[in-house]
Write an enzyme that holds these catalytic residues in place. Structure first.
Site, PDB file in Angstrom:
ATOM      1  N   ASN A  64      31.513  13.350 -44.973  1.00 56.11           N
ATOM      2  CA  ASN A  64      32.483  14.517 -44.894  1.00 56.11           C
ATOM      3  C   ASN A  64      32.333  15.087 -46.283  1.00 56.11           C
ATOM      4  O   ASN A  64      32.410  14.655 -47.411  1.00 56.11           O
ATOM      5  CB  ASN A  64      33.817  14.447 -44.512  1.00 56.11           C
ATOM      6  N   GLU A  99      34.563  18.157 -48.275  1.00 51.49           N
ATOM      7  CA  GLU A  99      35.662  18.872 -48.243  1.00 51.49           C
ATOM      8  C   GLU A  99      35.561  20.071 -49.123  1.00 51.49           C
ATOM      9  O   GLU A  99      34.509  20.167 -49.962  1.00 51.49           O
ATOM     10  CB  GLU A  99      37.017  18.011 -48.263  1.00 51.49           C
ATOM     11  N   GLU A 120      29.688  13.789 -39.099  1.00 52.80           N
ATOM     12  CA  GLU A 120      28.729  14.292 -37.935  1.00 52.80           C
ATOM     13  C   GLU A 120      27.995  15.508 -38.394  1.00 52.80           C
ATOM     14  O   GLU A 120      26.754  15.356 -37.865  1.00 52.80           O
ATOM     15  CB  GLU A 120      29.605  14.308 -36.841  1.00 52.80           C
TER      16      GLU A 120
HETATM   17  N1  THU Z   1      36.401  13.953 -40.286  1.00 53.02           N
HETATM   18  C1  THU Z   1      35.012  13.793 -40.236  1.00 53.02           C
HETATM   19  O1  THU Z   1      34.383  13.892 -41.168  1.00 53.02           O
HETATM   20  N2  THU Z   1      34.749  13.315 -38.907  1.00 53.02           N
HETATM   21  C2  THU Z   1      35.581  12.903 -37.924  1.00 53.02           C
HETATM   22  O2  THU Z   1      35.095  12.077 -36.945  1.00 53.02           O
HETATM   23  C3  THU Z   1      36.974  13.013 -38.250  1.00 53.02           C
HETATM   24  C4  THU Z   1      37.364  13.703 -39.257  1.00 53.02           C
HETATM   25  C5  THU Z   1      36.670  14.383 -41.565  1.00 53.02           C
HETATM   26  C6  THU Z   1      37.033  15.746 -41.725  1.00 53.02           C
HETATM   27  C7  THU Z   1      38.156  15.898 -42.783  1.00 53.02           C
HETATM   28  O3  THU Z   1      37.252  15.828 -44.253  1.00 53.02           O
HETATM   29  C8  THU Z   1      38.609  14.438 -43.185  1.00 53.02           C
HETATM   30  O4  THU Z   1      37.912  13.465 -42.271  1.00 53.02           O
HETATM   31  C9  THU Z   1      40.267  14.378 -42.563  1.00 53.02           C
HETATM   32  O5  THU Z   1      40.462  15.062 -41.292  1.00 53.02           O
END
Ligand code: THU
Length: 137
Positions: free
Chosen positions: A47, A49, A60
Site C-alpha cells: 500500500n 498512502e 493489491e
Molecule cells: N489496505 C490494503 O492495502 N489492502 C487491503 O486489503 C486492506 C487495506 C490498505 C489501505 C490503507 O493504506 C491501509 O491498508 C488501511 O486501510
C-alpha cells in the site's frame, strides 16, 4: 487444484518483503500482496498512502499494476499479508480489480505475519460478479 505449497511459500515471502516497504505513514497499517501470474512470475505490491487520504493505493492494486507492466495478463493466485489479529481481506474495490484478471475459482490467500490464515476463492469474496465477459465484444 490450487497453487502448490512451495508457490504459496514464495508468494508469502514476496508479499512480506513488499509489506516491509509499504508507505503507510497515516494508517500505520502496512499491507503486502503478491500475485502468481500466468507467466509463472511473482509480482509484489504494497500500500502507498498519500497526504490526500483518498488518493492512497492498496497493496493489491500495486501488485496488479506490476503484473500488467511486467507483461502478464492473468492471476493464478494472489496472497495478501497484513498486521493484526483480523483477516486482512481485499477491500471491495480491490475484489473488483482482481476480478478483471482472475477466474471465479482463483485462490485469494490471506496471511498474517505468522503465516497463511485463510484461503478463499474469488467467487466467495465477490459473488455474482461483473467482469469483462459482461461487456459486448
Ligand atoms: N489496505 C490494503 O492495502 N489492502 C487491503 O486489503 C486492506 C487495506 C490498505 C489501505 C490503507 O493504506 C491501509 O491498508 C488501511 O486501510
Amino acid at each position: 487444484m490450487g497453487p502448490a505449497t512451495t508457490e504459496i511459500d514464495t508468494l508469502f515471502a514476496a508479499a512480506t518483503a513488499a509489506q516491509a516497504r509499504a508507505y503507510a505513514p497515516y494508517s500505520r497499517f502496512r499491507v503486502g500482496a503478491a500475485i502468481l501470474a500466468d507467466d509463472g512470475a511473482v509480482y509484489p505490491g504494497c500500500n502507498v498512502e498519500n497526504a490526500a487520504y483518498p488518493v492512497g493505493a492498496c497493496a493489491e492494486a500495486g501488485a496488479i499494476s506490476a503484473m500488467v507492466a511486467g507483461g502478464a495478463r492473468a492471476i493464478r493466485a494472489i496472497l495478501v499479508v497484513g498486521p493484526g489479529e483480523e483477516l486482512v481481506t481485499p477491500c471491495g474495490a480491490c475484489r473488483q480489480r482482481i476480478r478483471e484478471f482472475a477466474a471465479p475459482e482463483t485462490p485469494v490467500v490471506i496471511a498474517g505475519t505468522d503465516g497463511v490464515r485463510a484461503r478463499f476463492s474469488l467467487a466467495e469474496l465477490l459473488p455474482a460478479s461483473f467482469g469483462p465477459a459482461n461487456l459486448p465484444t
